[in-house]
Design an enzyme around this catalytic site. Structure first.
Site, PDB file in Angstrom:
ATOM      1  N   ASN A 134       0.863  -1.191   0.000  1.00 17.59           N
ATOM      2  CA  ASN A 134       0.000   0.000   0.000  1.00 17.59           C
ATOM      3  C   ASN A 134       0.892   1.231   0.000  1.00 17.59           C
ATOM      4  O   ASN A 134       1.548   1.530   0.990  1.00 17.59           O
ATOM      5  CB  ASN A 134      -0.884  -0.028   1.263  1.00 17.59           C
ATOM      6  CG  ASN A 134      -1.660   1.261   1.446  1.00 17.59           C
ATOM      7  OD1 ASN A 134      -1.850   2.030   0.495  1.00 17.59           O
ATOM      8  ND2 ASN A 134      -2.115   1.515   2.675  1.00 17.59           N
ATOM      9  N   SER A 150       3.452  -2.430  10.225  1.00 17.81           N
ATOM     10  CA  SER A 150       4.908  -2.382  10.445  1.00 17.81           C
ATOM     11  C   SER A 150       5.636  -3.653  10.032  1.00 17.81           C
ATOM     12  O   SER A 150       6.598  -4.057  10.670  1.00 17.81           O
ATOM     13  CB  SER A 150       5.206  -2.017  11.906  1.00 17.81           C
ATOM     14  OG  SER A 150       4.745  -0.704  12.179  1.00 17.81           O
ATOM     15  N   GLY A 156       2.229   1.905  10.696  1.00 17.88           N
ATOM     16  CA  GLY A 156       3.112   3.067  10.584  1.00 17.88           C
ATOM     17  C   GLY A 156       3.785   3.459  11.882  1.00 17.88           C
ATOM     18  O   GLY A 156       4.344   4.551  11.996  1.00 17.88           O
ATOM     19  N   LYS A 210       0.025   4.282  -0.126  1.00 22.98           N
ATOM     20  CA  LYS A 210      -0.642   5.433   0.516  1.00 22.98           C
ATOM     21  C   LYS A 210      -0.509   6.677  -0.386  1.00 22.98           C
ATOM     22  O   LYS A 210      -0.576   6.551  -1.605  1.00 22.98           O
ATOM     23  CB  LYS A 210      -0.041   5.682   1.901  1.00 22.98           C
ATOM     24  CG  LYS A 210       0.022   4.411   2.741  1.00 22.98           C
ATOM     25  CD  LYS A 210       0.251   4.704   4.195  1.00 22.98           C
ATOM     26  CE  LYS A 210       0.618   3.431   4.936  1.00 22.98           C
ATOM     27  NZ  LYS A 210       0.195   3.433   6.327  1.00 22.98           N
ATOM     28  N   GLU A 256      -5.203  -5.642  10.395  1.00 25.59           N
ATOM     29  CA  GLU A 256      -4.228  -4.580  10.602  1.00 25.59           C
ATOM     30  C   GLU A 256      -4.528  -3.872  11.918  1.00 25.59           C
ATOM     31  O   GLU A 256      -5.349  -2.934  11.950  1.00 25.59           O
ATOM     32  CB  GLU A 256      -4.301  -3.574   9.451  1.00 25.59           C
ATOM     33  CG  GLU A 256      -3.967  -4.158   8.102  1.00 25.59           C
ATOM     34  CD  GLU A 256      -3.377  -3.110   7.177  1.00 25.59           C
ATOM     35  OE1 GLU A 256      -2.264  -3.303   6.721  1.00 25.59           O
ATOM     36  OE2 GLU A 256      -4.029  -2.081   6.947  1.00 25.59           O
ATOM     37  N   GLU A 296      -6.709   4.086   7.978  1.00 24.76           N
ATOM     38  CA  GLU A 296      -6.639   5.532   7.740  1.00 24.76           C
ATOM     39  C   GLU A 296      -7.955   6.053   7.158  1.00 24.76           C
ATOM     40  O   GLU A 296      -8.359   7.181   7.418  1.00 24.76           O
ATOM     41  CB  GLU A 296      -5.432   5.857   6.843  1.00 24.76           C
ATOM     42  CG  GLU A 296      -4.131   5.710   7.624  1.00 24.76           C
ATOM     43  CD  GLU A 296      -2.951   5.180   6.829  1.00 24.76           C
ATOM     44  OE1 GLU A 296      -2.950   5.276   5.593  1.00 24.76           O
ATOM     45  OE2 GLU A 296      -2.005   4.662   7.475  1.00 24.76           O
ATOM     46  N   HIS A 326      -9.448   0.526   5.098  1.00 24.06           N
ATOM     47  CA  HIS A 326      -8.115   0.722   5.707  1.00 24.06           C
ATOM     48  C   HIS A 326      -8.268   1.625   6.931  1.00 24.06           C
ATOM     49  O   HIS A 326      -9.116   2.523   6.954  1.00 24.06           O
ATOM     50  CB  HIS A 326      -7.168   1.367   4.688  1.00 24.06           C
ATOM     51  CG  HIS A 326      -5.750   1.412   5.162  1.00 24.06           C
ATOM     52  ND1 HIS A 326      -5.297   2.411   5.992  1.00 24.06           N
ATOM     53  CD2 HIS A 326      -4.707   0.571   4.961  1.00 24.06           C
ATOM     54  CE1 HIS A 326      -4.024   2.185   6.269  1.00 24.06           C
ATOM     55  NE2 HIS A 326      -3.634   1.074   5.655  1.00 24.06           N
TER      56      HIS A 326
END
Ligand code: PEP
Length: 250
Positions: free
Chosen positions: A10, A213, A173, A12, A167, A97, A95
Site C-alpha cells: 500500500n 509495520s 506506521g 498510501k 491490521e 486511515e 483501511h
C-alpha cells in the site's frame, strides 16, 4: 490446506508518477521465481493506468479507495466502474486511515464491498482494533463486529473474491509490529467468525493477511504462522529492496 499467498504493498499518498514507475521497475527486476505468490500494489489512483501498464501480468494492481455509488455529483470521488476501467483488479476497503482519518463507518465499508463485488473487483477488507480496545481486552470482539458488519449480505459464492487483512491500528506506521503469536491468534479468531458466517470450507480458504509495520526483519516470524497467508505492507513497500526481501521470505 494450501491457501493463496498474497504480498501487497500500500503506497498510501506517496510517489510521483516517475517514482511509482521506477519502483515497479525495481520490483519487477528483482522478482525472480516467486512460485505461486501473488503480488499486488496499491498506487495512488492518479498513477493507476501507467502502473497497470508497467506491471504487465506479473503484478496485480488495486486502488486504495473508492465510493460506493455508480456515478453522480460526488466531487473528488472515484466510482467502482472507474476503478475497474483503469485496469485494477483489487480495491482496498476499510483501511484504518480511511476509518480513523476520514471517518468511514462500518456501513459505508459494507456498501463499498457490495459495490466492488458488483463490478467484479476483489475487495481487500481491512479490520483491526485500536490500542485502547486491545488494552481493554476487546480486540477479538471489535474485529468480529467489524467483520460481520463489513460482510453483511455478502453471499457465500462471492467470498472467493474477498481477501481479509488484519491490521491492528496500533501497529500501522508505528514500527510496533504485532508479535507472530498475537497476529496468529487474531487470524484464528477471524477464521472462526468466517466459519460461523459461511462454514468451514470458506473459513479455511479465504486468504487472511497481516498488516502493521511489516519489515524484512520481522516477516519470517509472521509468515511462518499457520493462519497468516501473506502481508499488506505500507512503508516497507516503498522501496523495491525491502518489498522484495519481504516477498522472498522463505
Ligand atoms: C498499511 O498501510 O496498511 C500498513 C500496514 O502500513 P505500515 O506497513 O507502514 O505499518
Amino acid at each position: 490446506m494450501k491457501r493463496r499467498e498474497i504480498f501487497a504493498g500500500n503506497w498510501k499518498m506517496y510517489t510521483t508518477l516517475s517514482e511509482a514507475l521506477a519502483l515497479i521497475e525495481g520490483i519487477i527486476k528483482g522478482l525472480g521465481d516467486i512460485a505461486n505468490r501473488e503480488i499486488v500494489v496499491f498506487p495512488p489512483a492518479v498513477h493507476a493506468r501507467e502502473v497497470v501498464k508497467a506491471c504487465g501480468n506479473k503484478i496485480a494492481v488495486g486502488l486504495q479507495n473508492m465510493y460506493f455509488e455508480k456515478e453522480g455529483a460526488f466531487t473528488g470521488e472515484i466510482s467502482p466502474l472507474m476503478v475497474k476501467d483503469v485496469g485494477a483488479r483489487f480495491i482496498l476497503i476499510g483501511h484504518s486511515e480511511r476509518r480513523h482519518v476520514f471517518g468511514e463507518t462500518d456501513e459505508m465499508i459494507n456498501r463499498k464491498i457490495h459495490a466492488a463485488l458488483d463490478v467484479g473487483l476483489e475487495p481487500m477488507v481491512c479490520v483491526g482494533e485500536l490500542i485502547s480496545e486491545r488494552e481493554a481486552g476487546n480486540s477479538e470482539k471489535v474485529v468480529e463486529t467489524q467483520l460481520k458488519a463489513a460482510l453483511a449480505g455478502v453471499a457465500r459464492d462471492q467470498m472467493n473474491k474477498v481477501v481479509i487483512a488484519y491490521e491492528p491500528v496500533w501497529a500501522i506506521g508505528t514500527g510496533k509490529v504485532a508479535t507472530p503469536e498475537i497476529a496468529e491468534s487474531m487470524h484464528q479468531s477471524i477464521r472462526n467468525v468466517l466459519k460461523a458466517l459461511y462454514g468451514a470450507e470458506i473459513a479455511t480458504t479465504v486468504p487472511v493477511l497481516y498488516g502493521g509495520s511489516v519489515k524484512p526483519e520481522n516477516i519470517k516470524g509472521l509468515f511462518s504462522q499457520e493462519n497468516i497467508d501473506g502481508v499488506l505492507v505500507g512503508g516497507a513497500s516503498l522501496t523495491a529492496k525491502s518489498f522484495l526481501d519481504i516477498i522472498h521470505v522463505q
